[in-house]
Design an enzyme around this catalytic site. Structure first.
Site, PDB file in Angstrom:
ATOM      1  N   SER A  63       0.787  -1.232   0.000  1.00 41.29           N
ATOM      2  CA  SER A  63       0.000   0.000   0.000  1.00 41.29           C
ATOM      3  C   SER A  63       0.822   1.287   0.000  1.00 41.29           C
ATOM      4  O   SER A  63       0.255   2.381  -0.120  1.00 41.29           O
ATOM      5  CB  SER A  63      -0.953   0.018   1.193  1.00 41.29           C
ATOM      6  OG  SER A  63      -2.083  -0.782   0.927  1.00 41.29           O
ATOM      7  N   LYS A  66       0.141   3.721  -2.795  1.00 39.67           N
ATOM      8  CA  LYS A  66      -0.891   4.756  -2.797  1.00 39.67           C
ATOM      9  C   LYS A  66      -0.318   6.166  -2.822  1.00 39.67           C
ATOM     10  O   LYS A  66      -1.008   7.116  -3.217  1.00 39.67           O
ATOM     11  CB  LYS A  66      -1.816   4.571  -1.600  1.00 39.67           C
ATOM     12  CG  LYS A  66      -2.672   3.306  -1.661  1.00 39.67           C
ATOM     13  CD  LYS A  66      -3.588   3.209  -0.462  1.00 39.67           C
ATOM     14  CE  LYS A  66      -4.557   2.023  -0.558  1.00 39.67           C
ATOM     15  NZ  LYS A  66      -3.910   0.716  -0.345  1.00 39.67           N
ATOM     16  N   SER A 127      -6.139   3.511   4.448  1.00 42.70           N
ATOM     17  CA  SER A 127      -5.479   2.762   3.376  1.00 42.70           C
ATOM     18  C   SER A 127      -6.507   1.985   2.556  1.00 42.70           C
ATOM     19  O   SER A 127      -6.301   0.834   2.163  1.00 42.70           O
ATOM     20  CB  SER A 127      -4.418   1.803   3.927  1.00 42.70           C
ATOM     21  OG  SER A 127      -3.585   1.322   2.884  1.00 42.70           O
ATOM     22  N   LYS A 254       2.869   6.629   5.208  1.00 48.11           N
ATOM     23  CA  LYS A 254       2.036   5.549   4.659  1.00 48.11           C
ATOM     24  C   LYS A 254       2.617   4.186   4.988  1.00 48.11           C
ATOM     25  O   LYS A 254       3.803   3.941   4.793  1.00 48.11           O
ATOM     26  CB  LYS A 254       1.917   5.698   3.142  1.00 48.11           C
ATOM     27  CG  LYS A 254       0.907   4.769   2.514  1.00 48.11           C
ATOM     28  CD  LYS A 254      -0.510   5.153   2.904  1.00 48.11           C
ATOM     29  CE  LYS A 254      -1.516   4.042   2.628  1.00 48.11           C
ATOM     30  NZ  LYS A 254      -1.401   2.909   3.553  1.00 48.11           N
TER      31      LYS A 254
END
Length: 426
Positions: A63, A66, A127, A254
């Site tokens: 993720s 992203k 997320s 993140k």
């Protein structure tokens, strides 16, 4: 033995002696010992590498992908192609993905409109995979075009070893018919730690207010609707979270989690006048919060080893204190920096011990006025050459002469020419 040869002998002897006794005024920092497959820490402003371990090897990023998607969303908003208040409606596949409890998500409903801002917040805080894919559709029209935009943006930044096949970072088998043509079910996004640090650097530099969202611990999704849900950030280093430390005011960025990626995290913290970006990929250990433990360790190491200093305008820099001059009463003229310049150096280094190196020299000839631009220099610490990520480079500053120089008289110039001629013979 000539005078020149004698001087060369003395210099060589001194260098040899320094080597034997281990003299090194400011040794380069050792690679980080963070327990992970790969890690890197950089200064967010300059891109200077402060610590690194296996940082150039592409690995699954899950993720953390992203961040590339979010950059493209912000870019579209900045360009006016998309508005925060614009809405997007999920198709059947995105609704299905959003309700897969094995994945990070907020549940989306068919025939329901969601604002760009709502999806943006869900993508960064929760997320949410389907949310970021829906944003991709809003930007590009479909997933294929959006992934092409992601790859193009990375190449624009000079990142050529990335493998990007979807907007979310999921394994392809988890996104069903939105899988990119020509890719397999087992394909997933890969980038190096160095690449991810560059992505984070671009995002923070171009859209610094992203940190307002990534620093948010909790937020309500789709408040007042049937899809209302409480979102809690996966970043355990934020204030109020399990691994928060008061001396590390982390405000992003993140997480990434996957079978192959392991536990990953792109972190950032602003302290002591220096924002640092860290990337930890596939953190090792038995603790469930291992990525945050390793990130905190890396951040503390960086702040212990490095600091940002400002070289004031008018400073004469070691190694480039003078510039060559012809036809003057002197052969070298003193020079100093024309502007205050920030540089990140080991903690033992001061403004007085920073070294300069010429990157551009102007031909100087007398008569010469005070304040004449002599060229430009780069700044670094002695013995430290860790480098920079991407196209970033050492800080540069223009230098100018600090005194006026008259033209030498004819006899001085002739005598100097004679000295130089015979000096070259020996």
């Amino acid at each position: 033995m000539s005078v020149i040869k004698w001087k060369r002998f003395i210099v060589a002897a001194v260098i040899a002696l320094a080597t034997l006794v281990g003299v090194a005024p400011h040794p380069a920092q050792a690679d980080t010992t963070i327990d992970a497959k790969a890690a890197i820490a950089i200064d967010a402003q300059s891109g200077k590498i402060l610590a690194a371990n296996n940082a150039s090897t592409p690995l699954p990023i899950a993720s953390m992908s992203k961040l590339v998607s979010i950059y493209l969303v912000r870019e579209a908003i900045k360009a006016g192609r998309l508005q925060w208040t614009d809405t997007a409606t999920p198709d059947a596949n995105l609704v299905k993905i959003s309700r897969n409890k094995a994945l990070s998500n907020v549940a989306l409903s068919a025939n329901t409109k969601y604002t760009v801002r709502t999806l943006y917040e869900a993508s960064l805080i929760e997320s949410a995979n389907a949310a970021v894919m829906l944003l991709g559709n809003a930007v590009a029209g479909n997933q294929t075009k959006f992934v092409a935009m992601m790859n193009a943006k990375l190449k624009e930044w000079g990142i050529t070893d990335a493998h990007i096949v979807n907007a979310s970072g999921l394994v392809n088998k988890e996104i069903g018919p939105d899988k990119l043509a020509g890719t397999s079910d087992t394909d997933e996004n890969q980038m190096s730690a160095s690449d991810m640090a560059q992505v984070a650097q671009h995002l923070i530099a171009d859209f610094p207010d992203v940190l307002t969202t990534t620093a948010t611990r909790q937020l309500t999704f789709a408040k007042g609707t049937s899809d209302q849900a409480e979102m809690t950030s996966w970043n355990l280093l934020l204030k109020g979270q399990k691994d928060y430390e008061a001396d590390l005011p982390v405000d992003g960025l993140k997480t990434g989690t996957g079978d192959k990626a392991g536990d990953c995290f792109v972190g950032t913290v602003n302290k002591a006048g220096m924002r640092v970006i860290t990337v930890v990929m596939h953190a090792n250990g038995k603790q469930s919060d291992r990525r945050f433990i390793q990130t905190a360790k890396l951040m503390k190491q960086v702040y212990a080893d490095w600091h940002a200093i400002t070289i004031p305008a008018g400073t004469r820099i070691s190694g480039v204190k003078t510039a060559k001059l012809v036809r003057g009463t002197i052969t070298r003229v003193p020079v100093a920096t024309m502007a205050a310049t920030r540089v990140v150096v080991p903690t033992a280094v001061t403004a007085q011990t920073v070294l300069g190196q010429w990157v551009q020299r102007h031909a100087l000839s007398a008569p010469l006025a005070r304040g004449t631009v002599a060229g430009a220099i780069s700044l670094a610490a002695d013995g430290e050459a860790r480098g920079y990520v991407g196209a970033n480079q050492a800080p540069r500053v223009a230098v100018q002469t600090t005194r006026r120089v008259k033209k030498g008289n004819l006899f001085v110039l002739i005598w100097r020419g004679v000295q130089e001629y015979f000096g070259d013979l020996f």
